[in-house]
Design a protein around this motif. Structure first.
Motif, mmCIF file in Angstrom:
data_model
loop_
_atom_site.group_PDB
_atom_site.id
_atom_site.type_symbol
_atom_site.label_atom_id
_atom_site.label_comp_id
_atom_site.label_asym_id
_atom_site.label_seq_id
_atom_site.Cartn_x
_atom_site.Cartn_y
_atom_site.Cartn_z
ATOM 1 N N PHE A 169 -0.979 4.794 14.413
ATOM 2 C CA PHE A 169 -1.457 3.651 13.631
ATOM 3 C C PHE A 169 -0.967 3.737 12.190
ATOM 4 N N SER A 170 -0.971 4.925 11.612
ATOM 5 C CA SER A 170 -0.452 5.100 10.252
ATOM 6 C C SER A 170 1.036 4.760 10.200
ATOM 7 N N LYS A 171 1.774 5.163 11.221
ATOM 8 C CA LYS A 171 3.205 4.843 11.273
ATOM 9 C C LYS A 171 3.422 3.334 11.336
ATOM 10 N N LEU A 172 2.582 2.649 12.103
ATOM 11 C CA LEU A 172 2.711 1.195 12.217
ATOM 12 C C LEU A 172 2.454 0.486 10.888
ATOM 13 N N TYR A 173 1.678 1.106 10.018
ATOM 14 C CA TYR A 173 1.347 0.496 8.727
ATOM 15 C C TYR A 173 2.257 0.946 7.587
ATOM 16 N N GLN A 174 3.166 1.863 7.825
ATOM 17 C CA GLN A 174 3.987 2.404 6.742
ATOM 18 C C GLN A 174 4.722 1.305 5.973
ATOM 19 N N ASN A 175 5.375 0.398 6.668
ATOM 20 C CA ASN A 175 6.105 -0.682 6.002
ATOM 21 C C ASN A 175 5.161 -1.599 5.226
ATOM 22 N N ARG A 176 4.030 -1.931 5.840
ATOM 23 C CA ARG A 176 3.068 -2.822 5.183
ATOM 24 C C ARG A 176 2.500 -2.188 3.922
ATOM 25 N N LEU A 177 2.236 -0.882 3.984
ATOM 26 C CA LEU A 177 1.708 -0.189 2.803
ATOM 27 C C LEU A 177 2.750 -0.118 1.687
ATOM 28 N N ASN A 178 4.001 0.139 2.049
ATOM 29 C CA ASN A 178 5.072 0.138 1.047
ATOM 30 C C ASN A 178 5.210 -1.240 0.406
ATOM 31 N N GLU A 179 5.090 -2.285 1.210
ATOM 32 C CA GLU A 179 5.208 -3.649 0.693
ATOM 33 C C GLU A 179 4.049 -3.973 -0.254
ATOM 34 N N LEU A 180 2.842 -3.566 0.124
ATOM 35 C CA LEU A 180 1.680 -3.797 -0.750
ATOM 36 C C LEU A 180 1.835 -3.051 -2.074
ATOM 37 N N LYS A 181 2.296 -1.811 -1.991
ATOM 38 C CA LYS A 181 2.504 -1.027 -3.217
ATOM 39 C C LYS A 181 3.542 -1.694 -4.109
ATOM 40 N N GLY A 229 -16.446 7.960 2.430
ATOM 41 C CA GLY A 229 -16.913 7.720 3.797
ATOM 42 C C GLY A 229 -15.794 7.322 4.739
ATOM 43 N N ALA A 230 -14.587 7.819 4.483
ATOM 44 C CA ALA A 230 -13.437 7.496 5.334
ATOM 45 C C ALA A 230 -13.618 8.101 6.720
ATOM 46 N N THR A 231 -13.293 7.338 7.753
ATOM 47 C CA THR A 231 -13.433 7.808 9.126
ATOM 48 C C THR A 231 -12.158 7.699 9.947
ATOM 49 N N LYS A 232 -11.194 6.867 9.500
ATOM 50 C CA LYS A 232 -9.987 6.641 10.301
ATOM 51 C C LYS A 232 -8.744 6.618 9.440
ATOM 52 N N THR A 233 -7.592 6.808 10.093
ATOM 53 C CA THR A 233 -6.311 6.599 9.433
ATOM 54 C C THR A 233 -5.567 5.517 10.205
ATOM 55 N N PRO A 234 -5.073 4.484 9.537
ATOM 56 C CA PRO A 234 -5.229 4.232 8.111
ATOM 57 C C PRO A 234 -6.527 3.477 7.809
ATOM 58 N N PHE A 269 -15.752 4.572 -10.569
ATOM 59 C CA PHE A 269 -15.081 3.444 -9.924
ATOM 60 C C PHE A 269 -16.041 2.799 -8.940
ATOM 61 N N VAL A 270 -15.967 1.482 -8.834
ATOM 62 C CA VAL A 270 -16.793 0.755 -7.875
ATOM 63 C C VAL A 270 -15.923 0.394 -6.679
ATOM 64 N N VAL A 271 -16.452 0.635 -5.481
ATOM 65 C CA VAL A 271 -15.744 0.274 -4.259
ATOM 66 C C VAL A 271 -15.959 -1.220 -4.026
ATOM 67 N N ARG A 272 -14.860 -1.987 -4.074
ATOM 68 C CA ARG A 272 -14.955 -3.436 -3.882
ATOM 69 C C ARG A 272 -14.572 -3.864 -2.467
ATOM 70 N N TYR A 273 -13.781 -3.034 -1.791
ATOM 71 C CA TYR A 273 -13.423 -3.319 -0.399
ATOM 72 C C TYR A 273 -13.180 -1.996 0.300
ATOM 73 N N LYS A 274 -13.521 -1.935 1.600
ATOM 74 C CA LYS A 274 -13.217 -0.762 2.417
ATOM 75 C C LYS A 274 -12.943 -1.203 3.837
ATOM 76 N N GLY A 275 -11.954 -0.553 4.452
ATOM 77 C CA GLY A 275 -11.724 -0.830 5.859
ATOM 78 C C GLY A 275 -10.288 -1.114 6.211
ATOM 79 N N ALA A 276 -10.106 -2.053 7.136
ATOM 80 C CA ALA A 276 -8.795 -2.385 7.688
ATOM 81 C C ALA A 276 -7.896 -3.031 6.640
ATOM 82 N N ILE A 277 -6.598 -2.816 6.784
ATOM 83 C CA ILE A 277 -5.614 -3.412 5.880
ATOM 84 C C ILE A 277 -5.394 -4.867 6.259
#
Length: 199
Positions: free
Chosen positions: A65-77, A131-136, A148-156
């Motif tokens: 799952f992390s591999k599947l998101y690698q491109n999307r995470l690079n694009e977001l960054k 409270g992280a439980t999964k990658t990604p 810091f205040v957590v404003r969002y958590k979870g799926a990309i």
């Protein structure tokens, strides 16, 4: 009162209680934690206090799952880095037995683009605090006071397996709203991925 009315009232109380807990989790304040770079240098969350936002993403290079998101995470960054948003990619250990049960090996995993610059959470303080439980799994943090205040958590986004089928980009939407001075919108979406190993 009848049993039916009592049941309806009890269900309403539980529903509002669950909503309050979810909102409280997404709006919780997080203290400082320190991560390590590949060169063994310290990187502390507090060093990003002047950033508009910090996105912490728990990933693992062996998790499909992390591999599947690698491109999307690079694009977001790339898209949000120039707008004052910092990205921290934490290499989290995964529970290989639980991951094998999800048949992630059956996924066709193709990654292109730049490898993410991974940080290490040696004492697991970051994953515990957030409270992280999964990658990604992503956490959108905004500087506030001494933390810091957590404003969002979870799926990309809403499709872990097929990028071209994504309809809702939860993290991008939350970032757009925060950078526009608005509430994040959706504050919590269940992430799909490999389970993080707890120690």
């Amino acid at each position: 009162m009848t049993f039916r009315r009592i049941s309806i009232i009890a269900a309403a109380v539980l529903l509002f209680g669950a909503l309050a807990v979810t909102t409280a989790r997404a709006q919780s304040t997080v203290g400082d934690f320190t991560l390590k770079t590949a060169a063994n240098a310290d990187v502390s969350l507090s060093s990003y206090a002047k950033s508009k936002a910090v996105v912490v993403v728990f990933v693992n290079p062996t998790c499909a799952f992390s591999k599947l998101y690698q491109n999307r995470l690079n694009e977001l960054k790339s898209r949000y880095g120039s707008r004052g948003v910092e990205f921290l990619f934490i290499n989290a250990p995964i529970n290989l037995e639980a991951s094998a049960e999800t048949d992630v090996e059956k996924l066709k995993v193709k990654t292109t683009g730049t490898e993410l610059a991974y940080l290490t959470d040696e004492d697991h303080k970051a994953s515990t605090l957030l409270g992280a439980t999964k990658t990604p799994e992503a956490f959108l943090l905004v500087p506030a006071g001494n933390g810091f205040v957590v404003r969002y958590k979870g799926a990309i986004d809403d499709n872990a397996q097929v990028e071209s089928y994504v309809k809702e980009q939860y993290l991008a939407l939350a970032l757009d709203n925060i950078l526009a001075g608005k509430p994040a919108g959706v504050t919590d979406k269940r992430a799909a991925g490999c389970l993080i190993k707890k120690f």
